[in-house]
Design an enzyme around this catalytic site. Structure first.
Site, PDB file in Angstrom:
ATOM      1  N   CYS B 147       0.799  -1.225   0.000  1.00  0.00           N
ATOM      2  CA  CYS B 147       0.000   0.000   0.000  1.00  0.00           C
ATOM      3  C   CYS B 147       0.834   1.279   0.000  1.00  0.00           C
ATOM      4  O   CYS B 147       0.297   2.365  -0.230  1.00  0.00           O
ATOM      5  CB  CYS B 147      -0.961  -0.006   1.184  1.00  0.00           C
ATOM      6  SG  CYS B 147      -0.179  -0.369   2.753  1.00  0.00           S
ATOM      7  N   HIS B 240      -2.531   6.635   3.086  1.00  0.00           N
ATOM      8  CA  HIS B 240      -1.121   6.685   3.490  1.00  0.00           C
ATOM      9  C   HIS B 240      -0.474   7.901   2.840  1.00  0.00           C
ATOM     10  O   HIS B 240      -0.483   8.051   1.626  1.00  0.00           O
ATOM     11  CB  HIS B 240      -0.381   5.422   3.028  1.00  0.00           C
ATOM     12  CG  HIS B 240      -0.727   4.189   3.806  1.00  0.00           C
ATOM     13  ND1 HIS B 240      -1.501   4.200   4.945  1.00  0.00           N
ATOM     14  CD2 HIS B 240      -0.383   2.884   3.613  1.00  0.00           C
ATOM     15  CE1 HIS B 240      -1.603   2.963   5.421  1.00  0.00           C
ATOM     16  NE2 HIS B 240      -0.948   2.155   4.632  1.00  0.00           N
TER      17      HIS B 240
END
Lengths: 351, 351, 351, 351
Positions: B147, B240
């Site tokens: 990710c 993120h």
């Protein structure tokens, strides 16, 4: 000693008041704030946000205007003034013979003003003797660095001494208390990261370089190294975290050599008995997910520098994280420690 | 097409289920999970954590064991399996002739397995033809990256194409959803930063380099550059964030040249009509405090890459921040986009 | 229909703009805000805080002063004005023949002004005919309730109809978005509960009682019941939660009878095809730890009322919790639904 | 006195260890935990989560099994055991002649076991003399209440004494630390409210009633009043907040009469010099948005009860909010204060 506080109603001013309760050497005798507050009782002028009670006697004090006349009776002042007024107010007090120990940024880069972290560059206090605010030297200014430059300079000091610094990269994750009160709107930061903080990134190079500079004959010779920095705000309360990469001038044989340099750091004020000094100024954590703001920012009265994740790097030579309480070590507490050093060294004298 | 989901009760599995509701091409017909869950109705086996209701028909489906026999009737499977079991389970399904489109890390570095981000390296899907799970080529594996590698590769692609990469420094501020469920204890992260995430930092170099590699004759030739990375956890829900510094092989004349390269990025899948593809894959924000996880992670269905703070650097050549939804773009949504590309390119066929 | 927005730069105004994008009936043609903003482009006047992009055409619109002349060309206005100016501005527009559909509190208790939640008291719109802002009835005001009274009235309506209400006790846990922007300082609410919200508690009795009142011949007859309320702020983003206890006039034979009354609630606007109406206006959760703001506030476009934990009580007859999105269902979305009802019922006419 | 701790590796156990550092009367000499931990060094067995450093000497102690043999050398034990094992373990130690001062719920409703809050019901310690774990009375059990019943009983005590209680309604907003570690998943609580906590609501009536009961001749006569309670979890770290409504048996002439009763509360242990006792056990805040968990939970070492928003109610007679630190006052700190009282009263004797 009798102490005045400039900007006493703001977040930094409140922290000064809190930290000076029970101080063995300093007693608050005058509180200055903006015209809007002057003349009111402190408890009515300030929106007290600390998590200890406002001391009753402070609450009853009358807030004064930030002019020299208000502070005739004090031995020195702490300044938590906003930078929009600090140049003039601090300068006018210094000219009136009142020492100013300031958290404001305005005089930090002045060539005759010490930018002081006692464990890093205590000898810089000699710069005071070059100041010309008053003829007799009675009025002068000492500053402490930005709340990011403080932990950085503490972490970098043993590394710089042992290996020199060729390049510095920093990414910060800064706490909301760094923006004062009301500061950051909750709608902006709850469950969020804001990848910019106005004015922070450009301070890192000049402040860390002045702090690491060497003093001689009234002049500070600064190291120069390039700095790339990104400063972000995260939803933490206290404790600015920084992820740091450093390229060293002299290559260590191993990361353990760097570790040793940090662990063997000789704290120059260790033996002075300064009341606000942490027993261990640099705590190097070995647990891989340490330090953490919520767990460590308050340790040793919020005056300790926490390092962790020290490791070898690829582009740089070493990587680590460091963290310190931004409104204590990085602001009011740092200024108080400066005052303690200045008192011990004879620069502050009781009238 | 009939679709199975491996690891259907976990956080990634739930995201697959959610994102596939109303999908024009794919229909969920089989759900696999651990032995503990197998045999139960999905609604009883899973602790549904998504902020939309569990679809009734999914809730009533019986959870199957993650063995090939369970998935005889599907055209392919998505895998949200834990890495502790993915090697064996995914391999066994591929050998049984079932294509596996996986979010697990296990096969990402396998030389015959595409590590795929459709907008970055769509031609890598040809690697499938080199796989030998089955004689007839009916069973194969395609993976999507970690990710963090997803937003990095999307942000770096136009920069790499225009200037090449000599060195990459990354500091991440990662959301709690990246750790799955129950994942991060609230006592560890509320009002806190944890400066370490197990396994994240070492993935950045190999995954971004494989993604940026060039495919030719069954082989990917990867660029090699040093990477210094620090991965931290912050109290955000989704998205993120990464603060990035890049040293470029070819020096741009100005930061505007880099900006132009990003703005002019030619999305290779723009005309394919893939249902989950964002209209604008890279959004370069000009507002200085953008992007922010809470404001931007969900835009374009969570499939957009957000960049901001693009600027010239000192040690490096450029600095920027980038951010994408970690469990959509960075996990289940990315895998679904991979499946859509594979379907469009004829690798997935309805039985 | 051409629509103007009063208070367009504020948090509620922004929500109006966001929710009206793509609306099948209403088109924004005029934006009004304070003198400070008037004359600027909207994108320069407003600090856009929504998590979708500001629509380009809105950003380019010039902000107008909140005077009748600015809104000559619109068919009606939505008002997100601050209460400090709403009385005068809304009144002046109504007198100028412009219908005002307001989220402000100022006219809520006016005997001729409907306080409207379409699923609760749609017949109250007849009160419009008693208003005298203009001779020809072209200008009038309709209000929606406080963001706490909205979920309470929706939850209480089926209970009130079946059993009557003798006493109502409410403790709320309200989201930060309820305070607008910048609103609550992050230092005040991060990891905290503030046990007081100015002005909230006293609205609960009069607003829920007016909403549950029966309309006849231009007069609303309100039920009267004592209310004890404590309103608190908690660190959630959207969705005001309320823990509710009710003493009923007619005692149910069992809690199931109450459950049936809620489940069988006959939504009076179910068949009107209003674009912003939720398909299911009351969702009664059976999972014991539901509803939750983060999971459910956005469901059905933020227009659904969520109930849960329905159970028999000791002092009271029943206890439950309820929750709805405070800035959508409880503010801008509620006002838009009001406008849709008024349009459908012929009170709003295109010029 | 030599002290053992049962359940030493858990969250409550860690709090015992922290709070006992530097205690003038008690010294930790034995640590017990589950079989999984027994035999390991404490620092290896426990995942230390306190925000002070684990004391070195504790870290080096070997964890023991929770059986009587392990605690032969101690004068008494504190128990932070999980309720799944507390009945058996605590009972076995008591039978072996070891006094147990427990935070577990298991023996709280036992008719011979004091449920003790020193400022509320110190005379209940006489119940110890009715216990029959050992023939010579050397082994016995004393418990402290649930972390919600503690602040409630402290707040209600002066009110009960002056006016009696006819009905009690409580809505809580409880901190995450109340669920232990790892406890609440961050995905469940970040920016959220969970409107249910297992097992909390049913404890409020029996525990507050036992605490407010009067002791005579080995029997406690409890007041009985109906209780309606809703317990919720909110994203705060420490400090359970409760919004409380009380119907009084004797009607006060005004809210000031209630205020006086609280302010004039005569603390029965005020003169005993117990080291952990707060100087002022009940702090009644007048600032309208006080108390707040983040500001006040840690005051007076986390042992103070904070009340605020005291006001007249409509259905009930009075409303207020109260708050105390849930893992100090409401758990480990409360148990230590119990031990201090028991020592002072001669129930604990050094061997």
């Amino acid at each position: 000693m009798k102490v005045g506080i400039l900007g006493a109603t703001g977040a930094v001013g409140q922290k000064f008041i809190r930290l000076l309760q029970g101080h063995p050497w300093f007693e608050i005798t005058a509180l200055g704030a903006s015209e809007r507050s002057a003349g009111k009782k402190y408890k009515d002028a300030a929106n007290w946000i600390e998590d200890v009670n406002l001391p009753d006697y402070v609450g009853e004090m009358t807030v004064l205007e930030c002019v020299p006349e208000s502070f005739k009776g004090v031995d020195f002042v702490f300044s938590g003034l906003d930078s929009s007024v600090a140049t003039e107010v601090e300068g006018s007090l210094a000219k009136a013979g009142i020492p100013v120990i300031s958290n404001a940024k305005n005089y930090r880069q002045h060539p005759n003003v010490p930018l002081l972290v006692p464990e890093v560059n205590p000898d810089h206090i000699e710069l005071i003797n070059t100041q010309t605010f008053t003829e007799d030297g009675s009025g002068w200014i000492v500053t402490n660095p930005n709340c990011v430059a403080v932990p950085l300079s503490l972490a970098l000091k043993p590394i710089y001494d042992a290996f020199g610094i060729e390049a510095l990269q920093v990414t910060t994750m800064q706490a909301i208390s760094g923006a004062g009160y009301p500061g950051v709107a909750s709608l902006d930061i709850l469950g969020n990261v804001v990848p910019f903080i106005g004015g922070e990134e450009p301070k890192i190079a000049p402040e860390t370089q002045k702090l690491l500079g060497s003093y001689s004959d009234g002049v500070i010779t600064e190291p120069k190294y390039p700095v790339d920095a990104t400063c972000t705000r995260v939803p933490t309360l206290n404790g600015h975290m920084a992820a740091v990469n450093v390229k060293l001038a002299k290559k260590p044989t191993s990361i353990d050599e760097v570790r040793e340099a940090i662990l063997n750091f000789k704290n120059p004020i260790a033996d002075l008995g300064l009341p606000s000094a942490p027993k261990q100024v640099i705590k190097l954590h070995e647990r891989i997910n340490y330090p953490q703001p919520r767990l460590h920012a308050d340790q040793e009265g919020g005056m300790q520098l926490h390092m962790g994740r020290l490791r070898a790097a690829e582009i740089f030579d070493i990587s680590f994280v460091c963290m310190a309480h931004n409104t204590i070590r990085g602001a009011a507490g740092g200024a108080i420690l400066n005052a303690e050093l200045l008192f011990k060294k004879g620069f502050l004298k009781s009238s």
